[in-house]
Write an enzyme that holds these catalytic residues in place. Structure first.
Site, PDB file in Angstrom:
ATOM      1  N   CYS A  84      11.008 -29.085  42.098  1.00 19.80           N
ATOM      2  CA  CYS A  84      12.298 -30.323  42.596  1.00 19.80           C
ATOM      3  C   CYS A  84      13.596 -30.082  41.691  1.00 19.80           C
ATOM      4  O   CYS A  84      13.448 -30.443  40.660  1.00 19.80           O
ATOM      5  CB  CYS A  84      12.168 -31.178  43.025  1.00 19.80           C
ATOM      6  N   CYS A 167      13.990 -27.622  46.910  1.00 23.93           N
ATOM      7  CA  CYS A 167      13.924 -29.075  47.387  1.00 23.93           C
ATOM      8  C   CYS A 167      14.569 -30.103  46.032  1.00 23.93           C
ATOM      9  O   CYS A 167      15.060 -29.509  44.980  1.00 23.93           O
ATOM     10  CB  CYS A 167      12.814 -29.349  47.402  1.00 23.93           C
TER      11      CYS A 167
END
Ligand code: NGD
Length: 245
Positions: A84, A167
């Site tokens: 992420c 993400c």
């Protein structure tokens, strides 16, 4: 007497460059460099199997009729996602984006992942009459009216997968020296942006870069970046933009 007529159909001729010379050697070499040296945690990947899956997508097929499904066996072999907050997209700013991830070391473009790394700057296509790659010519993505060519479909498939997996905060580097730094029909605009998952991606951070010595501009407040902002907001993704970071 029976006369056998053997007709030798030569590969189709296209307007683009043929498959990169020594394609298989370059493919395997890059795969081994990536899996043994750059990301040794991938050292157990089978590069021969990856190449077989890659070639299986387009070998012996009409090079203008490649489908996303043709690349599914390949996609399933590449399982490692980017952490992420570490994904960088780019559009019309490839060299700078790659210099940046190279220096930074902990931000990843598609070309810093296995399949992107292997395929970047290569050309490939097959032909229905042979089980070899076509080294003479391949469909040109503009001149041959052949949108479903092996390379374009590949980049669409891997770009979509790369975006779906992103993400946290995602970043995009755009070229502010162009009148349309954000171009809706680009891969970024038509594939990556639309395949971000709003449940996983909360913010899109745009870095708009300008040519050094070129006219100074503040593209972030221009209409092109505003279009990007509206699309992001409509998808419930916060949009942040900075000129000349
Ligand atoms: O329609 C096309 C096409 N359009 C541009 N290019 C194309 N190649 C085709 N086969 N068919 C080429 O792709 C062009 O020469 C560029 O080198 C490259 C990217 O095009 P650009 O600069 O217009 O940017 P995009 O937004 O379309 O695509 C860049 C984003 C970036 O975030 C990567 O994750 O989409 C991914 N990506 C897409 C296509 C190709 C990467 C590549 C690559 N590494 O070659």
């Amino acid at each position: 007497a029976v006369v056998a007529v053997v007709r030798w159909r030569s590969p189709l001729e296209w307007n683009g460059e043929g498959t990169t010379k020594h394609f298989s050697e370059i493919f395997l070499g890059r795969c081994f460099v990536y899996t043994q040296i750059i990301r040794p945690e991938l050292r157990n990947k089978d590069c021969t199997q990856i190449m077989a899956a890659f070639k299986g997508a387009f070998i012996s097929k009409n090079p203008c009729s490649i489908t996303k499904e043709d690349y599914q066996p390949l996609i399933q072999l590449d399982t490692k996602a980017v952490p992420c907050n570490k994904t960088l997209f780019w559009s019309k700013s490839k060299d700078l984006a790659h210099q940046y991830t190279w220096v930074h070391g902990n931000i990843f473009t598609l070309e810093d992942t296995l399949l992107g790394y292997i395929a970047d700057d290569l050309t490939w296509c097959g032909d229905p009459s042979t089980s070899e790659v076509n080294e003479q010519s391949c469909p040109h993505w503009k001149k041959d009216n052949c949108p479903n060519n092996a390379a374009s479909v590949f980049w669409k498939v891997v770009s979509q997968k790369f975006a779906e997996a992103a993400c946290g905060v995602v970043q995009v580097m755009l070229n502010g020296s162009l009148s349309e730094p954000f171009y809706r029909n680009s891969t970024f605009g038509s594939v990556e942006l639309l395949n971000l998952n709003p449940r996983k991606v909360h913010t899109l951070q745009a870095w708009v870069m300008h040519d050094i010595g070129g006219a100074t501009s503040n593209s972030c407040s221009g209409s092109s970046l505003n279009e990007l902002k509206l699309i992001a907001m409509s998808r419930n993704i916060t949009f942040v933009c900075q000129d000349n970071y």
